[in-house]
Design a protein around this motif. Structure first.
Motif, mmCIF file in Angstrom:
data_model
loop_
_atom_site.group_PDB
_atom_site.id
_atom_site.type_symbol
_atom_site.label_atom_id
_atom_site.label_comp_id
_atom_site.label_asym_id
_atom_site.label_seq_id
_atom_site.Cartn_x
_atom_site.Cartn_y
_atom_site.Cartn_z
ATOM 1 N N THR A 66 0.837 -1.204 0.000
ATOM 2 C CA THR A 66 0.000 0.000 0.000
ATOM 3 C C THR A 66 0.868 1.248 0.000
ATOM 4 O O THR A 66 1.856 1.311 0.740
ATOM 5 C CB THR A 66 -0.911 0.030 1.254
ATOM 6 N N SER A 67 0.496 2.225 -0.800
ATOM 7 C CA SER A 67 1.256 3.469 -0.863
ATOM 8 C C SER A 67 1.181 4.220 0.461
ATOM 9 O O SER A 67 0.122 4.269 1.093
ATOM 10 C CB SER A 67 0.723 4.355 -1.987
ATOM 11 N N GLU A 68 2.305 4.816 0.851
ATOM 12 C CA GLU A 68 2.308 5.577 2.111
ATOM 13 C C GLU A 68 1.471 6.845 2.020
ATOM 14 O O GLU A 68 1.160 7.457 3.041
ATOM 15 C CB GLU A 68 3.738 5.931 2.538
ATOM 16 N N LYS A 69 1.061 7.220 0.803
ATOM 17 C CA LYS A 69 0.202 8.410 0.688
ATOM 18 C C LYS A 69 -1.119 8.176 1.403
ATOM 19 O O LYS A 69 -1.724 9.112 1.930
ATOM 20 C CB LYS A 69 -0.023 8.787 -0.779
ATOM 21 N N TYR A 70 -1.565 6.910 1.442
ATOM 22 C CA TYR A 70 -2.809 6.605 2.146
ATOM 23 C C TYR A 70 -2.600 6.641 3.661
ATOM 24 O O TYR A 70 -3.511 6.969 4.413
ATOM 25 C CB TYR A 70 -3.351 5.250 1.706
ATOM 26 N N LEU A 71 -1.402 6.294 4.095
ATOM 27 C CA LEU A 71 -1.071 6.443 5.515
ATOM 28 C C LEU A 71 -1.071 7.915 5.897
ATOM 29 O O LEU A 71 -1.549 8.293 6.974
ATOM 30 C CB LEU A 71 0.295 5.815 5.809
ATOM 31 N N ASN A 72 -0.558 8.743 5.010
ATOM 32 C CA ASN A 72 -0.543 10.193 5.253
ATOM 33 C C ASN A 72 -1.968 10.746 5.321
ATOM 34 O O ASN A 72 -2.289 11.579 6.176
ATOM 35 C CB ASN A 72 0.247 10.892 4.144
ATOM 36 N N ILE A 73 -2.837 10.267 4.430
ATOM 37 C CA ILE A 73 -4.234 10.691 4.444
ATOM 38 C C ILE A 73 -4.892 10.254 5.756
ATOM 39 O O ILE A 73 -5.614 11.024 6.403
ATOM 40 C CB ILE A 73 -4.990 10.110 3.238
ATOM 41 N N SER A 74 -4.643 9.007 6.159
ATOM 42 C CA SER A 74 -5.211 8.491 7.406
ATOM 43 C C SER A 74 -4.754 9.312 8.593
ATOM 44 O O SER A 74 -5.542 9.614 9.499
ATOM 45 C CB SER A 74 -4.801 7.030 7.615
ATOM 46 N N ALA A 75 -3.478 9.676 8.601
ATOM 47 C CA ALA A 75 -2.945 10.473 9.706
ATOM 48 C C ALA A 75 -3.657 11.824 9.799
ATOM 49 O O ALA A 75 -3.979 12.303 10.898
ATOM 50 C CB ALA A 75 -1.439 10.672 9.525
ATOM 51 N N LYS A 76 -3.927 12.437 8.656
ATOM 52 C CA LYS A 76 -4.640 13.725 8.643
ATOM 53 C C LYS A 76 -6.072 13.562 9.145
ATOM 54 O O LYS A 76 -6.575 14.391 9.918
ATOM 55 C CB LYS A 76 -4.648 14.313 7.229
ATOM 56 N N ILE A 77 -6.728 12.492 8.717
ATOM 57 C CA ILE A 77 -8.102 12.233 9.156
ATOM 58 C C ILE A 77 -8.146 11.981 10.664
ATOM 59 O O ILE A 77 -8.993 12.536 11.376
ATOM 60 C CB ILE A 77 -8.692 11.022 8.397
ATOM 61 N N LEU A 78 -7.223 11.167 11.151
ATOM 62 C CA LEU A 78 -7.233 10.814 12.576
ATOM 63 C C LEU A 78 -6.848 12.001 13.446
ATOM 64 O O LEU A 78 -7.336 12.133 14.579
ATOM 65 C CB LEU A 78 -6.296 9.634 12.819
ATOM 66 N N GLU A 79 -5.992 12.857 12.930
ATOM 67 C CA GLU A 79 -5.652 14.078 13.673
ATOM 68 C C GLU A 79 -6.900 14.948 13.825
ATOM 69 O O GLU A 79 -7.161 15.500 14.906
ATOM 70 C CB GLU A 79 -4.552 14.839 12.935
ATOM 71 N N TYR A 80 -7.669 15.068 12.747
ATOM 72 C CA TYR A 80 -8.909 15.844 12.802
ATOM 73 C C TYR A 80 -9.921 15.160 13.726
ATOM 74 O O TYR A 80 -10.562 15.816 14.566
ATOM 75 C CB TYR A 80 -9.494 15.977 11.398
ATOM 76 N N ALA A 81 -10.054 13.845 13.585
ATOM 77 C CA ALA A 81 -11.032 13.100 14.392
ATOM 78 C C ALA A 81 -10.714 13.203 15.875
ATOM 79 O O ALA A 81 -11.616 13.418 16.700
ATOM 80 C CB ALA A 81 -11.048 11.638 13.953
ATOM 81 N N GLN A 82 -9.433 13.048 16.224
ATOM 82 C CA GLN A 82 -9.069 13.075 17.644
ATOM 83 C C GLN A 82 -9.370 14.421 18.289
ATOM 84 O O GLN A 82 -9.684 14.493 19.483
ATOM 85 C CB GLN A 82 -7.582 12.743 17.813
ATOM 86 N N SER A 83 -9.311 15.485 17.506
ATOM 87 C CA SER A 83 -9.588 16.818 18.048
ATOM 88 C C SER A 83 -11.082 17.085 18.196
ATOM 89 O O SER A 83 -11.478 18.088 18.789
ATOM 90 C CB SER A 83 -8.960 17.894 17.154
ATOM 91 N N HIS A 159 -15.338 2.630 11.622
ATOM 92 C CA HIS A 159 -13.959 2.461 12.098
ATOM 93 C C HIS A 159 -13.726 3.314 13.346
ATOM 94 O O HIS A 159 -13.066 2.871 14.295
ATOM 95 C CB HIS A 159 -12.963 2.855 11.009
ATOM 96 N N LEU A 160 -14.258 4.529 13.361
ATOM 97 C CA LEU A 160 -14.104 5.404 14.522
ATOM 98 C C LEU A 160 -14.855 4.845 15.726
ATOM 99 O O LEU A 160 -14.336 4.851 16.854
ATOM 100 C CB LEU A 160 -14.608 6.813 14.196
ATOM 101 N N VAL A 161 -16.066 4.357 15.495
ATOM 102 C CA VAL A 161 -16.835 3.732 16.570
ATOM 103 C C VAL A 161 -16.095 2.513 17.095
ATOM 104 O O VAL A 161 -15.973 2.295 18.303
ATOM 105 C CB VAL A 161 -18.237 3.322 16.069
ATOM 106 N N ASN A 162 -15.568 1.732 16.175
ATOM 107 C CA ASN A 162 -14.853 0.517 16.532
ATOM 108 C C ASN A 162 -13.614 0.806 17.362
ATOM 109 O O ASN A 162 -13.159 -0.034 18.137
ATOM 110 C CB ASN A 162 -14.449 -0.234 15.255
ATOM 111 N N SER A 163 -13.065 2.013 17.225
ATOM 112 C CA SER A 163 -11.870 2.378 17.976
ATOM 113 C C SER A 163 -12.103 2.301 19.477
ATOM 114 O O SER A 163 -11.182 2.053 20.250
ATOM 115 C CB SER A 163 -11.421 3.794 17.605
ATOM 116 N N GLN A 164 -13.349 2.493 19.903
ATOM 117 C CA GLN A 164 -13.671 2.392 21.324
ATOM 118 C C GLN A 164 -13.579 0.950 21.818
ATOM 119 O O GLN A 164 -13.528 0.698 23.008
ATOM 120 C CB GLN A 164 -15.080 2.916 21.580
ATOM 121 N N LEU A 165 -13.550 0.011 20.868
ATOM 122 C CA LEU A 165 -13.491 -1.400 21.219
ATOM 123 C C LEU A 165 -12.065 -1.922 21.166
ATOM 124 O O LEU A 165 -11.836 -3.116 21.216
ATOM 125 C CB LEU A 165 -14.361 -2.215 20.257
ATOM 126 N N SER A 166 -11.109 -1.023 21.045
ATOM 127 C CA SER A 166 -9.707 -1.382 21.023
ATOM 128 C C SER A 166 -9.339 -2.192 19.794
ATOM 129 O O SER A 166 -8.989 -3.359 19.850
ATOM 130 C CB SER A 166 -9.325 -2.161 22.282
#
Length: 282
Positions: A66-83, A159-166
């Motif tokens: 998998t291209s790391e560009k998708y990891l970069n996109i995920s990181a941006k999404i998760l940074e926004y989500a966590q805030s 996926h975000l909801v599932n994050s509460q389930l570890s």
């Protein structure tokens, strides 16, 4: 900065000043480099901390295909989500979301558009996560020039909801949504009414049901804190709501082999009375 592990030419694992394992990204960061060597911090474009043991290995396996560009996109999404979320996101989301986005883009490019059968429920019951997922679609479009539909937003929200389930048990997030949906339907059919979904009482009830279902997924039980007398008083005070609770308990027993504690029965009864009685009064 010392290289501990090379995930690909643009992504390496290192340690920060607090000795925490970190993943750093940058164009050509590891080109002609070896483990034990160093990189110039000025070439780093993205950094995130990994607190979970073994997470870098999972990322390494993922980035082989998998291209790391998708990891970069995920990181941006998760940074926004966590805030914007009140709970801490599980680090496995870096893997799960990167993999999901990569596969979604691949399907889109092949003209394959899958419908999410739970779109309606997710949009309704997980409003905050769904709004964040819609923003995620905007981030994806900005980074890839590909516009994905709301069905993909529903999957990202799960996926975000599932994050509460570890982490990795996506099936549990689906099961939670189905459980919440069924319990709400039991309440509606029992009282023969539509609930006011804009009311505070409905939001409280929905929140209670979500955490109630999460406890089931985690196999957590409440410690009994009420006595028999108090339990009987609640039943006498709210007989109709208690009857509805008994129907819910019967559903959970037969469908999931899960017996409610007295505390859970009381909480459900009180919430059901509140959300239905206020509706009747209106």
């Amino acid at each position: 900065m010392e290289i501990l592990k090379i995930l690909n030419n643009n992504v390496i694992v290192s340690h920060n000043e607090l000795n925490q394992e970190i993943v750093v990204m940058g164009r050509g960061l590891a080109f002609q480099k070896k483990v034990g060597g160093t990189i110039d911090p000025s070439n780093i474009e993205k950094t995130f901390v990994l607190e979970t043991h073994g997470m870098s290995e999972k990322l390494a396996k993922l980035l082989r295909d998998t291209s790391e560009k998708y990891l970069n996109i995920s990181a941006k999404i998760l940074e926004y989500a966590q805030s914007h979320l009140p709970y801490k996101l599980d680090e496995y989301l870096y893997v799960a979301l990167t993999d999901h986005i990569s596969f979604a883009i691949s399907r889109h490019n092949q003209g394959i558009h899958l419908k999410n059968p739970m779109l309606w429920e997710i949009r309704k019951y997980y409003k905050q996560e769904f709004q964040i997922a819609l923003m995620a679609l905007e981030i994806i479009e900005k980074e890839t020039a590909i516009a994905l539909g709301e069905d993909e937003a529903a999957s990202i929200a799960l996926h975000l909801v599932n994050s509460q389930l570890s982490g990795e048990n996506m099936a549990a997030a689906v099961q939670i949504t189905e459980m919440v949906n069924t319990i709400l339907n039991i309440v509606k059919y029992h009282f023969k009414m539509e609930l006011d979904e804009k009311s505070i009482n409905y939001e409280r009830f929905l929140t209670h049901l979500r955490f109630f279902a999460i406890r089931f997924a985690r196999k957590e039980k409440l410690v009994e804190t009420v006595d028999e007398f108090f339990s009987e008083q609640i039943k006498l005070k709210y007989p109709e709501a208690n009857t509805c609770t008994e129907k819910i308990a019967n559903y959970l027993e037969h469908q999931f082999n899960w017996s409610l504690t007295k505390d859970e029965e009381i909480y459900l009864t009180v919430h059901i009375h509140r959300v239905t009685n206020r509706h009747k009064m209106k």
